[in-house]
Design an enzyme around this catalytic site. Structure first.
Site, mmCIF file in Angstrom:
data_model
loop_
_atom_site.group_PDB
_atom_site.id
_atom_site.type_symbol
_atom_site.label_atom_id
_atom_site.label_comp_id
_atom_site.label_asym_id
_atom_site.label_seq_id
_atom_site.Cartn_x
_atom_site.Cartn_y
_atom_site.Cartn_z
ATOM 1 N N TYR A 153 -3.507 -0.769 10.068
ATOM 2 C CA TYR A 153 -3.322 -0.998 8.630
ATOM 3 C C TYR A 153 -1.944 -0.501 8.176
ATOM 4 C CZ TYR A 153 -4.529 -0.856 3.611
ATOM 5 O OH TYR A 153 -4.563 -1.044 2.241
ATOM 6 N N SER B 283 0.860 -1.197 0.000
ATOM 7 C CA SER B 283 0.000 0.000 0.000
ATOM 8 C C SER B 283 0.890 1.239 0.000
ATOM 9 C CB SER B 283 -0.860 -0.004 1.268
ATOM 10 O OG SER B 283 -1.502 1.234 1.460
HETATM 11 P P1 NAP Z 1 -11.797 -5.317 -1.106
HETATM 12 O O1 NAP Z 1 -12.656 -5.320 -2.322
HETATM 13 O O2 NAP Z 1 -12.397 -5.076 0.213
HETATM 14 O O3 NAP Z 1 -10.991 -6.684 -1.117
HETATM 15 C C1 NAP Z 1 -10.511 -7.324 0.030
HETATM 16 C C2 NAP Z 1 -10.624 -8.819 -0.184
HETATM 17 O O4 NAP Z 1 -10.052 -9.493 0.950
HETATM 18 C C3 NAP Z 1 -12.095 -9.258 -0.280
HETATM 19 O O5 NAP Z 1 -12.267 -10.120 -1.393
HETATM 20 C C4 NAP Z 1 -12.323 -9.996 1.025
HETATM 21 O O6 NAP Z 1 -13.249 -11.063 0.914
HETATM 22 C C5 NAP Z 1 -10.935 -10.527 1.347
HETATM 23 N N1 NAP Z 1 -10.847 -10.797 2.778
HETATM 24 C C6 NAP Z 1 -11.100 -9.937 3.783
HETATM 25 N N2 NAP Z 1 -11.024 -10.573 4.970
HETATM 26 C C7 NAP Z 1 -10.700 -11.861 4.692
HETATM 27 C C8 NAP Z 1 -10.520 -13.018 5.490
HETATM 28 N N3 NAP Z 1 -10.653 -12.990 6.811
HETATM 29 N N4 NAP Z 1 -10.221 -14.192 4.872
HETATM 30 C C9 NAP Z 1 -10.110 -14.254 3.527
HETATM 31 N N5 NAP Z 1 -10.292 -13.196 2.711
HETATM 32 C C10 NAP Z 1 -10.594 -12.012 3.292
HETATM 33 O O7 NAP Z 1 -10.686 -4.205 -1.246
HETATM 34 P P2 NAP Z 1 -9.404 -4.078 -2.203
HETATM 35 O O8 NAP Z 1 -9.094 -2.658 -2.257
HETATM 36 O O9 NAP Z 1 -9.586 -4.819 -3.468
HETATM 37 O O10 NAP Z 1 -8.289 -4.769 -1.304
HETATM 38 C C11 NAP Z 1 -7.379 -5.726 -1.800
HETATM 39 C C12 NAP Z 1 -5.992 -5.450 -1.236
HETATM 40 O O11 NAP Z 1 -5.507 -4.226 -1.755
HETATM 41 C C13 NAP Z 1 -5.944 -5.320 0.288
HETATM 42 O O12 NAP Z 1 -4.792 -5.952 0.793
HETATM 43 C C14 NAP Z 1 -5.851 -3.822 0.489
HETATM 44 O O13 NAP Z 1 -5.235 -3.488 1.690
HETATM 45 C C15 NAP Z 1 -4.972 -3.459 -0.709
HETATM 46 N N6 NAP Z 1 -4.971 -2.049 -1.071
HETATM 47 C C16 NAP Z 1 -6.117 -1.432 -1.502
HETATM 48 C C17 NAP Z 1 -6.042 -0.092 -1.860
HETATM 49 C C18 NAP Z 1 -7.251 0.666 -2.364
HETATM 50 O O14 NAP Z 1 -7.158 1.874 -2.562
HETATM 51 N N7 NAP Z 1 -8.372 0.022 -2.593
HETATM 52 C C19 NAP Z 1 -4.845 0.605 -1.767
HETATM 53 C C20 NAP Z 1 -3.719 -0.057 -1.322
HETATM 54 C C21 NAP Z 1 -3.783 -1.389 -0.986
HETATM 55 P P3 NAP Z 1 -14.801 -10.770 1.269
HETATM 56 O O15 NAP Z 1 -15.245 -9.661 0.374
HETATM 57 O O16 NAP Z 1 -15.475 -12.064 1.006
HETATM 58 O O17 NAP Z 1 -14.809 -10.358 2.713
#
Ligand code: NAP
Length: 252
Positions: free
Chosen positions: A157, A144
């Site tokens: 986080y 991130s």
């Molecule tokens: P997201 O749509 O909320 O994706 C998160 C995923 O992680 C979901 O599919 C969720 O599954 C899964 N997850 C959460 N808790 C879990 C658990 N206990 N066991 C197994 N799976 C679990 O958000 P995203 O932005 O795509 O996030 C993906 C990654 O990118 C994360 O590591 C986040 O920190 C990183 N990131 C995001 C951003 C941003 O701006 N969006 C920026 C930097 C980094 P469910 O939906 O079924 O709960």
């Protein structure tokens, strides 16, 4: 250009958090480059993304494993990796807890660290052990901007994501001589469930938007190129790198 350099045909990639957002886009991007998929979700609600991947002509298997308790998930994950050897691991699943630091309970702190750091190490260890035995493999951890910056009101986080960058470099140093490349992608501000609350806060959303040189928030698809690159033979000499994909945020 030699397109074969980026081909993932004949490889199997495991992507965590594959049901939504970045994980879904990256998984389908890897499938587009030819990789068979093991899609990991918190639940087994992975039918839609499995179908999309299948339509791209690859084999896709969805598996529900809750990563909230990594120690409890270990036997199931180990059995899965014994059954389905993987060439590429994408540690993408993650959660965020937004609250002023002085009010964050130990339980909330731990909940974030368990999924965003402990589960990442567990999967690196289980997959890495097997990749080392086979003499090749690629691990991509989703870091991130908060692997570099502190952010606001997301202390667990930021701590976890800083640690993911450190872990990535640590494992890269150990495993590079054995043909296993460990790298990370640091996404900028991307439109997903993770940032829904942030985007709903008009003041914060405008503040963030105005700092992004590209002039827009990112979309999950913006991460696909970096993921295919790091998963492919094109990155065989890339080790311990945290690749920022952020529309220029960090350059500002
Ligand atoms: P997201 O749509 O909320 O994706 C998160 C995923 O992680 C979901 O599919 C969720 O599954 C899964 N997850 C959460 N808790 C879990 C658990 N206990 N066991 C197994 N799976 C679990 O958000 P995203 O932005 O795509 O996030 C993906 C990654 O990118 C994360 O590591 C986040 O920190 C990183 N990131 C995001 C951003 C941003 O701006 N969006 C920026 C930097 C980094 P469910 O939906 O079924 O709960």
């Amino acid at each position: 250009m030699n397109a074969e350099l980026f081909s993932l045909r004949g490889r199997t990639a495991l992507v965590t958090g594959a049901r939504t957002g970045i994980g879904r886009a990256v998984a389908l991007g890897l499938a587009g480059a030819g990789a068979d998929l093991v899609l990991l979700g918190r639940t087994d609600d992975l039918g839609e993304v499995s179908e999309q991947a299948g339509a791209l002509g690859v084999r896709a298997e969805g598996v529900g494993v809750d990563l909230a308790d990594p120690a409890a998930a270990e036997p199931e994950l180990a059995a899965l990796l014994d059954r389905r050897p993987i060439d590429v691991l994408v540690n993408n699943a993650g959660i965020i807890h937004r609250q002023p630091a002085a009010q964050v309970s130990h339980a909330d702190w731990r909940r974030v660290l368990d999924v965003d750091l402990d589960a990442v190490f567990l999967l690196c260890r289980l997959a890495g052990e097997r990749m080392l035995a086979r003499g090749h493999g690629k691990i991509i951890n989703i870091a991130s901007l908060l692997s570099f910056q502190g952010g606001l009101r997301v202390p667990a986080y930021a701590a976890a994501k800083h640690a993911v960058a450190g872990l990535t470099k640590s494992l890269a140093n150990e495993w590079a001589p054995h043909g296993v490349q460990v790298n990370a992608i640091a996404p900028g501000y991307i439109r997903t469930n993770n940032t829904a609350a942030l985007r709903a806060d008009e003041e914060r959303a405008a503040e963030i938007g105005s700092r992004i040189p590209a002039g827009r928030w990112g979309e999950p698809a913006d991460l696909v190129g970096a993921a295919v690159f790091l998963a492919s033979g094109a990155a065989d000499y890339v080790n311990g790198h945290v690749l920022v994909v952020d529309g220029g945020w960090m350059a500002r």
